[in-house]
Design an enzyme around this catalytic site. Structure first.
Site, PDB file in Angstrom:
ATOM      1  N   SER A 147       0.843  -1.197   0.000  1.00 43.57           N
ATOM      2  CA  SER A 147       0.000   0.000   0.000  1.00 43.57           C
ATOM      3  C   SER A 147       0.887   1.259   0.000  1.00 43.57           C
ATOM      4  O   SER A 147       1.670   1.429  -0.941  1.00 43.57           O
ATOM      5  CB  SER A 147      -0.956  -0.051   1.192  1.00 43.57           C
ATOM      6  OG  SER A 147      -1.992   0.888   1.048  1.00 43.57           O
ATOM      7  N   ASP A 223     -10.081  -5.484  -3.324  1.00 46.30           N
ATOM      8  CA  ASP A 223      -9.419  -4.533  -2.430  1.00 46.30           C
ATOM      9  C   ASP A 223     -10.245  -3.240  -2.400  1.00 46.30           C
ATOM     10  O   ASP A 223     -10.405  -2.567  -3.418  1.00 46.30           O
ATOM     11  CB  ASP A 223      -8.016  -4.286  -2.996  1.00 46.30           C
ATOM     12  CG  ASP A 223      -7.191  -3.312  -2.186  1.00 46.30           C
ATOM     13  OD1 ASP A 223      -7.771  -2.402  -1.571  1.00 46.30           O
ATOM     14  OD2 ASP A 223      -5.956  -3.465  -2.194  1.00 46.30           O
ATOM     15  N   HIS A 257      -7.266  -6.167   0.767  1.00 42.07           N
ATOM     16  CA  HIS A 257      -6.091  -5.323   1.026  1.00 42.07           C
ATOM     17  C   HIS A 257      -5.322  -5.768   2.275  1.00 42.07           C
ATOM     18  O   HIS A 257      -4.357  -5.128   2.664  1.00 42.07           O
ATOM     19  CB  HIS A 257      -6.568  -3.874   1.211  1.00 42.07           C
ATOM     20  CG  HIS A 257      -5.502  -2.820   1.056  1.00 42.07           C
ATOM     21  ND1 HIS A 257      -4.923  -2.504  -0.158  1.00 42.07           N
ATOM     22  CD2 HIS A 257      -4.893  -1.993   1.962  1.00 42.07           C
ATOM     23  CE1 HIS A 257      -4.033  -1.533  -0.002  1.00 42.07           C
ATOM     24  NE2 HIS A 257      -3.976  -1.217   1.283  1.00 42.07           N
TER      25      HIS A 257
END
Lengths: 281, 281
Positions: A147, A223, A257
């Site tokens: 991320s 995600d 995620h």
């Protein structure tokens, strides 16, 4: 550098250190996993940069990476995600700005510039420190992250040609100047002129002519941050295509995620880095 | 039974459910990992019982077990460690009594007896529920756990001959009637007479003639709770020796009590259970 924790794991040692950082101008904490092979000889390193709200602890607890590192003979270097401390500027009501959200860039505007220099910390100060004091082969490094940390890994590799043998990322923020997270941080850390932001954006760096290197990315299709437009792998993919940069972008069906996603694919990423790190150069 | 979470992991699904428990007389939460093999046919189950202060979340996040479960075709069933809720008795100033510390026994004394019946929950109600509703082979179960949950796994197997194909434990509380943790809970849940406690103590059950079955235990030598006498594997070992019960007790040099220890050896435990669960019976 003071060792504050040492835990036996997969035949090696998971260690945590604190040290006074010149670059960040505060006390910093990081973790490192030394595989069993490091007892006999220095080993290559893979840096893992974590995402928003994380510390050095999340990856070492949740990703299951140490098993693979022990098999492959790789050290894992796990920095914190920002400078920390009472004297360090913060936005306590924001999870996506200030402490825990350093974005792996060098801030140019106060109050942030006094401490928020995570790019230099991760790429210069920390490697020099750990390679001087731990059984790590100097200069033999790869980098990955998740991320915000995936963004950090990509810009670290793209802005430092030759410094990393390989780079990969999990659900990275590929084009932060076009994402809410990125714009919020870049405006604070870098000032209001978006032209200054592009030097810290993987997609923009590629468009601007960054030296080609292969990129390896896993991205879950479920995600939530992909769906709300924070990650923009399609923009990176388009930029790579235009520049002829080899990109392996795997859209993983149904994955989200979380660290469950990272854990599923970290073994393949570490094997990818091990191949690059052990190739004759 | 309501599914409140579903996460893709290692090609299978990590799911979380809540349901009204008749046994515990409250709403209960548990997690289950269904490996990819469960898409095609029902699979065997391994139950993991967690330690003090844990919920169903710790093991699924920290142990890295899902990778092995996916390889071996095993489901993981991860119950909570106690009943929960405002109406459930608690000792909010204690981490080792009340919510988060059910000890996998059936309480006999109020205010605990109204809800604290984790032994029946784990061995009867939960298996019946998940085997009725999920792709799990009815009755094809093994059990393991950590610390308080290692104690829970051992007594579950010893008190239910034939119910589990195999049992193992990580740093279990082997002889709770002689440990501070065990005495504190047993006095509250079972009353002041220590004679009543022995029916919930693996070492005492073996001494009293429990039906022999092989026991497989890993224990770190640098485990702080071993060193302060909470775990007492030596007492269990002596009891097994006297009864001729096969015990594999591996003292793992330098390992502590953490999930880093569990993660290091969970693969071997799951492989052990897989052999028992797939053997012709």
């Amino acid at each position: 550098m003071e060792r504050i924790e040492r835990i036996r794991e997969f035949g090696g040692w998971l260690e945590r250190y604190t040290h006074d950082s010149t670059v960040c101008n505060c006390r910093m904490t990081f973790s490192v996993y030394l595989p069993p092979q490091a007892e006999a000889a220095a080993v290559p390193s893979v840096y893992f940069l974590s995402g928003l709200t994380c510390t050095d602890d999340n990856f070492r607890v949740k990703a299951g990476a140490q098993r693979y590192a022990a098999e492959l003979g790789l050290a894992l270097v796990m920095p914190d995600t920002s400078p920390r401390g009472e004297q360090v500027a913060d936005a306590p009501d924001r999870y996506d700005l200030g402490q825990g959200a350093g974005f792996y860039i060098n801030a140019a505007h106060e109050p942030w510039a006094a401490h928020y220099r995570m790019f230099d910390y991760v790429n210069l100060e920390l490697p020099a420190l750990v390679e001087r004091t731990l059984p790590l082969i100097p200069g033999r490094r790869s980098i990955t992250g998740h991320s915000m940390g995936g963004h950090g890994a990509l810009i670290s590799a793209l802005k430092n040609p030759g410094l990393y043998r390989s780079v990969s990322a999990f659900a990275p923020i590929c084009n932060p100047v076009e994402s809410g997270w990125g714009r919020g941080c870049f405006a604070a850390y870098l000032g209001d002129d978006p032209a200054c932001w592009k030097d810290w954006d993987a997609t923009e760096l590629i468009r601007a002519g960054a030296e080609p290197m292969p990129l390896f990315i896993d991205q879950g299709t479920d995600d939530e941050f992909l769906l709300e437009g924070q990650l923009r792998p399609e923009a990176l993919s388009q930029a790579c295509k235009e520049r002829g940069i080899p990109l392996i972008l795997r859209m993983q069906p149904d994955y989200d995620h979380s660290y469950h996603f990272i854990g599923t694919f970290i073994g393949e990423h570490l094997a990818y880095h091990a191949r690059a790190l052990t190739a004759r150069s």
